[in-house]
Design an enzyme around this catalytic site. Structure first.
Site, PDB file in Angstrom:
ATOM      1  N   LYS A 100       0.689  -1.109   0.078  1.00 42.76           N
ATOM      2  CA  LYS A 100      -0.013  -0.059   0.038  1.00 42.76           C
ATOM      3  C   LYS A 100       1.006   1.347   0.057  1.00 42.76           C
ATOM      4  O   LYS A 100       1.492   1.699   1.086  1.00 42.76           O
ATOM      5  CB  LYS A 100      -1.046  -0.102   1.140  1.00 42.76           C
ATOM      6  CG  LYS A 100      -2.286   0.579   0.963  1.00 42.76           C
ATOM      7  CD  LYS A 100      -2.202   2.011   0.625  1.00 42.76           C
ATOM      8  CE  LYS A 100      -1.951   3.073   1.783  1.00 42.76           C
ATOM      9  NZ  LYS A 100      -1.596   4.416   1.308  1.00 42.76           N
ATOM     10  N   SER A 151       4.365   7.460  10.450  1.00 48.00           N
ATOM     11  CA  SER A 151       4.413   8.447  11.773  1.00 48.00           C
ATOM     12  C   SER A 151       3.962   7.653  12.803  1.00 48.00           C
ATOM     13  O   SER A 151       3.254   6.420  12.770  1.00 48.00           O
ATOM     14  CB  SER A 151       3.283   9.673  11.547  1.00 48.00           C
ATOM     15  OG  SER A 151       2.058   8.999  11.351  1.00 48.00           O
ATOM     16  N   GLY A 199       1.162   4.720  13.480  1.00 46.94           N
ATOM     17  CA  GLY A 199       1.662   3.476  13.706  1.00 46.94           C
ATOM     18  C   GLY A 199       0.971   2.758  14.961  1.00 46.94           C
ATOM     19  O   GLY A 199       0.680   1.605  15.133  1.00 46.94           O
ATOM     20  N   GLU A 216       7.978   0.839  11.899  1.00 47.01           N
ATOM     21  CA  GLU A 216       9.371   1.765  11.800  1.00 47.01           C
ATOM     22  C   GLU A 216       8.861   3.154  11.679  1.00 47.01           C
ATOM     23  O   GLU A 216       8.268   3.423  10.763  1.00 47.01           O
ATOM     24  CB  GLU A 216      10.095   1.231  10.441  1.00 47.01           C
ATOM     25  CG  GLU A 216      10.590   0.126  10.316  1.00 47.01           C
ATOM     26  CD  GLU A 216      11.678  -0.218  11.306  1.00 47.01           C
ATOM     27  OE1 GLU A 216      12.219   0.684  11.888  1.00 47.01           O
ATOM     28  OE2 GLU A 216      12.064  -1.557  11.083  1.00 47.01           O
ATOM     29  N   CYS A 275      13.696   9.046   8.403  1.00 43.69           N
ATOM     30  CA  CYS A 275      13.704   8.972   9.780  1.00 43.69           C
ATOM     31  C   CYS A 275      15.101   8.828  10.522  1.00 43.69           C
ATOM     32  O   CYS A 275      14.990   8.865  11.895  1.00 43.69           O
ATOM     33  CB  CYS A 275      12.880   7.688  10.182  1.00 43.69           C
ATOM     34  SG  CYS A 275      13.204   6.482   9.268  1.00 43.69           S
ATOM     35  N   GLU A 284       9.930  15.801  15.554  1.00 47.46           N
ATOM     36  CA  GLU A 284      10.492  15.257  14.282  1.00 47.46           C
ATOM     37  C   GLU A 284      10.110  16.122  12.904  1.00 47.46           C
ATOM     38  O   GLU A 284       9.020  16.341  12.965  1.00 47.46           O
ATOM     39  CB  GLU A 284       9.930  13.713  13.937  1.00 47.46           C
ATOM     40  CG  GLU A 284      10.743  13.509  12.672  1.00 47.46           C
ATOM     41  CD  GLU A 284      10.375  11.930  12.265  1.00 47.46           C
ATOM     42  OE1 GLU A 284       9.105  11.663  12.350  1.00 47.46           O
ATOM     43  OE2 GLU A 284      11.276  11.174  12.044  1.00 47.46           O
TER      44      GLU A 284
HETATM   45  P1  NDP Z   1       1.690   8.546   7.761  1.00 46.60           P
HETATM   46  O1  NDP Z   1       1.867   7.850   8.923  1.00 46.60           O
HETATM   47  O2  NDP Z   1       0.409   9.101   7.813  1.00 46.60           O
HETATM   48  O3  NDP Z   1       1.643   7.863   6.421  1.00 46.60           O
HETATM   49  C1  NDP Z   1       2.521   6.580   6.125  1.00 46.60           C
HETATM   50  C2  NDP Z   1       1.743   5.567   5.391  1.00 46.60           C
HETATM   51  O4  NDP Z   1       0.643   4.877   6.001  1.00 46.60           O
HETATM   52  C3  NDP Z   1       1.132   5.971   4.056  1.00 46.60           C
HETATM   53  O5  NDP Z   1       0.974   4.904   3.195  1.00 46.60           O
HETATM   54  C4  NDP Z   1      -0.139   6.225   4.635  1.00 46.60           C
HETATM   55  O6  NDP Z   1      -1.296   6.519   3.487  1.00 46.60           O
HETATM   56  C5  NDP Z   1      -0.566   5.165   5.485  1.00 46.60           C
HETATM   57  N1  NDP Z   1      -1.880   5.527   6.313  1.00 46.60           N
HETATM   58  C6  NDP Z   1      -2.149   6.526   7.000  1.00 46.60           C
HETATM   59  N2  NDP Z   1      -2.954   6.510   7.882  1.00 46.60           N
HETATM   60  C7  NDP Z   1      -3.527   5.048   7.898  1.00 46.60           C
HETATM   61  C8  NDP Z   1      -4.376   4.192   8.443  1.00 46.60           C
HETATM   62  N3  NDP Z   1      -5.250   4.730   9.586  1.00 46.60           N
HETATM   63  N4  NDP Z   1      -4.274   2.990   8.648  1.00 46.60           N
HETATM   64  C9  NDP Z   1      -3.585   2.241   7.557  1.00 46.60           C
HETATM   65  N5  NDP Z   1      -2.278   3.041   6.813  1.00 46.60           N
HETATM   66  C10 NDP Z   1      -2.502   4.462   7.066  1.00 46.60           C
HETATM   67  O7  NDP Z   1       2.823   9.738   7.529  1.00 46.60           O
HETATM   68  P2  NDP Z   1       2.437  10.857   6.750  1.00 46.60           P
HETATM   69  O8  NDP Z   1       2.603  10.806   5.202  1.00 46.60           O
HETATM   70  O9  NDP Z   1       1.198  11.881   7.140  1.00 46.60           O
HETATM   71  O10 NDP Z   1       3.915  11.943   7.651  1.00 46.60           O
HETATM   72  C11 NDP Z   1       3.559  12.552   8.903  1.00 46.60           C
HETATM   73  C12 NDP Z   1       4.934  12.560   9.325  1.00 46.60           C
HETATM   74  O11 NDP Z   1       5.304  11.370   9.966  1.00 46.60           O
HETATM   75  C13 NDP Z   1       6.005  13.008   8.627  1.00 46.60           C
HETATM   76  O12 NDP Z   1       6.152  14.414   8.623  1.00 46.60           O
HETATM   77  C14 NDP Z   1       6.948  12.542   9.552  1.00 46.60           C
HETATM   78  O13 NDP Z   1       7.234  13.293  10.785  1.00 46.60           O
HETATM   79  C15 NDP Z   1       6.684  11.238   9.903  1.00 46.60           C
HETATM   80  N6  NDP Z   1       6.947  10.091   8.787  1.00 46.60           N
HETATM   81  C16 NDP Z   1       8.038   9.238   9.261  1.00 46.60           C
HETATM   82  C17 NDP Z   1       8.321   8.311   8.257  1.00 46.60           C
HETATM   83  C18 NDP Z   1       9.286   7.410   8.622  1.00 46.60           C
HETATM   84  O14 NDP Z   1      10.283   6.999   7.643  1.00 46.60           O
HETATM   85  N7  NDP Z   1       9.488   6.866   9.868  1.00 46.60           N
HETATM   86  C19 NDP Z   1       7.883   8.095   6.981  1.00 46.60           C
HETATM   87  C20 NDP Z   1       6.930   9.240   6.627  1.00 46.60           C
HETATM   88  C21 NDP Z   1       6.424   9.989   7.500  1.00 46.60           C
HETATM   89  P3  NDP Z   1      -1.500   7.924   2.738  1.00 46.60           P
HETATM   90  O15 NDP Z   1      -0.413   8.196   2.209  1.00 46.60           O
HETATM   91  O16 NDP Z   1      -2.498   7.478   1.633  1.00 46.60           O
HETATM   92  O17 NDP Z   1      -2.160   8.834   3.724  1.00 46.60           O
END
Ligand code: NDP
Length: 438
Positions: free
Chosen positions: A148, A202, A206, A223, A257, A340
């Protein structure tokens, strides 16, 4: 879903969301035969998949440059990383050895059974590598996988799904499911036929995913975020550390991250080190060294942390979500020191003793990665053992190498990915006792 090039703000594609039920059903059906493909044949298919990816490095990189705004060099490395992961884990199917355990009255053997359908939920910061960290070991262990991708960056995943079929992976073994996380992602996580979720993203989402996995006891790897510290002692090679630090914090525009977004520097060399760092920050260029931020919302968020920079590079004006490399002086309560930022922002704080450096490095809810710079080996080891993080490097800023385990402690996550044991995380151990009596 409208897909936008973050460097130009142009619309580059329009993607329809997929339907969770039929995709899971298909993956479940494919699992029944994929788990029975002999280990040697599964290995061959993964090697063939790796060579098909290799033949499409330029194409995949070009897609990522447009969709995620990555630099050409980074995007090529990322596509190559997918190939390397497939090559590395193609060694696993033929080596998933169980144990023979001495017991009374018979024989005891263990098997590593695949789990079934695995969902890999991928963020937008590294769409290709993070997908492959999940799918390569999961496929090697005999699972079928649904990726996904993030809503903003689905294009490379969609192409990788096509390339899997071209390489000969049976239909349903690796599927890409597009759609918004809050709808499609949520439904995937709660589907009773999905046996494991690998999530990167995020902390907030998570935690929601872990809760959603609880009713079916779906396995989960998380992660999450990081707030990695570089701990720089006065005896370190300061020139080398100053040259290496911009890459460690500003690469991928800091949307990483493992970004070393905090610098703890021994007070006696604080001013000298910042003077050495400054030209490297000013020369860290948008376009060649880093791309734009992923979206207008992300740029707004990053800008909200920045006030009165100690030093700053430059960024293009006009179209695109560009943000310059930025260095800020920090106090312990500052938002940019604690949260972060996920942008090209480095926060700097001096320390006076080894124990203070350790206390400040650990004064965070996160614990993913970090670096220690010193020429004193004893100190390097003491501090490495004392810093609460899953992945540390000494006199280097490396974090993610597919040969070695990767993952966080505290709020940075749960479980480990990569390294030689990763396929085992996609199996359950089955124990069989055979009585010596008929
Ligand atoms: P999210 O945690 O919202 O998204 C990560 C993934 O999870 C995307 O594929 C998203 O889909 C999906 N997702 C979102 N909500 C759900 C849910 N309820 N159930 C299942 N899957 C879901 O990260 P963001 O893109 O909003 O980023 C926000 C912040 O998170 C960043 O600014 C950063 O601080 C942190 N982050 C950390 C990362 C890391 O590598 N550890 C990576 C990305 C973000 P969709 O995109 O379609 O919403």
């Amino acid at each position: 879903m409208k897909i936008v090039d973050p460097a130009t703000e142009e619309e580059i594609a329009f993607i329809e969301p997929g339907e969770v039920g039929p995709v899971v059903e298909n993956a479940k059906r494919a699992f029944a035969s994929w788990r029975r493909v002999s280990p040697g044949d599964r290995a061959k298919l993964l090697r063939r998949f790796a060579s098909v990816i290799d033949a499409h490095i330029d194409e995949l990189a070009a897609i990522e440059v447009r969709n995620a705004g990555h630099t050409q060099g980074n995007a090529r490395w990322e596509a190559g990383n997918v190939r390397d992961l497939l090559d590395y884990y193609s060694g696993a199917p033929e080596r998933l050895c169980g144990l023979q355990i001495p017991v009374a009255g018979g024989w005891d053997v263990t098997f590593h059974e695949p789990l079934g359908v695995v969902g890999v939920i991928v963020p937008w910061n590294f769409p290709m590598p993070i997908a492959a960290w999940g799918f390569a070991p999961a496929l090697a262990a005999g699972n079928t996988v649904i990726i996904k991708p993030a809503e903003l960056t689905p294009l490379t995943a969609l192409r990788i799904g096509e390339l899997a079929l071209e390489a000969g992976l049976p239909e349903g073994v690796l599927t890409v499911l597009t759609g918004p996380g809050s709808v499609t992602g949520r439904e995937l996580v709660s589907h009773p036929d999905v046996r494991k979720i690998c999530f990167t993203g995020s902390v907030e989402v998570g935690k929601q995913i872990m809760a959603a996995c609880a009713p079916d006891l779906t396995r989960v790897t998380l992660e999450l975020g990081g707030k990695a510290a570089t701990v720089l002692f006065a005896d370190a090679n300061l020139e080398k550390a100053a040259a290496a630090l911009p890459g460690a914090v500003f690469d991928n525009a800091g949307q990483d991250c493992c970004a070393r977004s905090r610098l703890l520097v021994e007070r006696s060399v604080h001013d000298e080190f910042l003077a050495l760092l400054e030209p490297h920050v000013r020369n860290w260029r948008c376009g060649t060294d880093m791309g734009p931020l992923i979206s207008a919302a992300q740029r707004e968020r990053v800008a909200s942390y920045v006030d009165n920079p100690l030093m700053q590079g430059s960024a293009p004006h006009g179209k695109g979500y560009w943000f310059p490399a930025t260095v800020l002086a920090a106090g312990p309560g500052d938002r940019h020191w604690r949260e972060e930022v996920f942008g090209p922002v480095l926060s700097v704080m001096p320390f006076d003793s080894e124990s203070e450096a350790i206390r400040l490095a650990n004064d965070t809810e996160f614990g993913l990665s970090g670096s220690i710079w010193t020429r004193n080996l004893g100190r390097a080891m003491r501090v490495s053992r004392a810093v609460e993080a899953g992945v540390l490097s000494v006199n280097s800023h490396s974090s993610v190498r597919y040969w070695t385990p990767f993952g966080g402690v505290k709020q940075s996550g749960l479980g480990r990915e990569l390294g030689p044991d990763a396929p085992l995380a996609f199996t359950d151990t089955k124990n069989v006792f055979i009585s010596e009596e008929d």
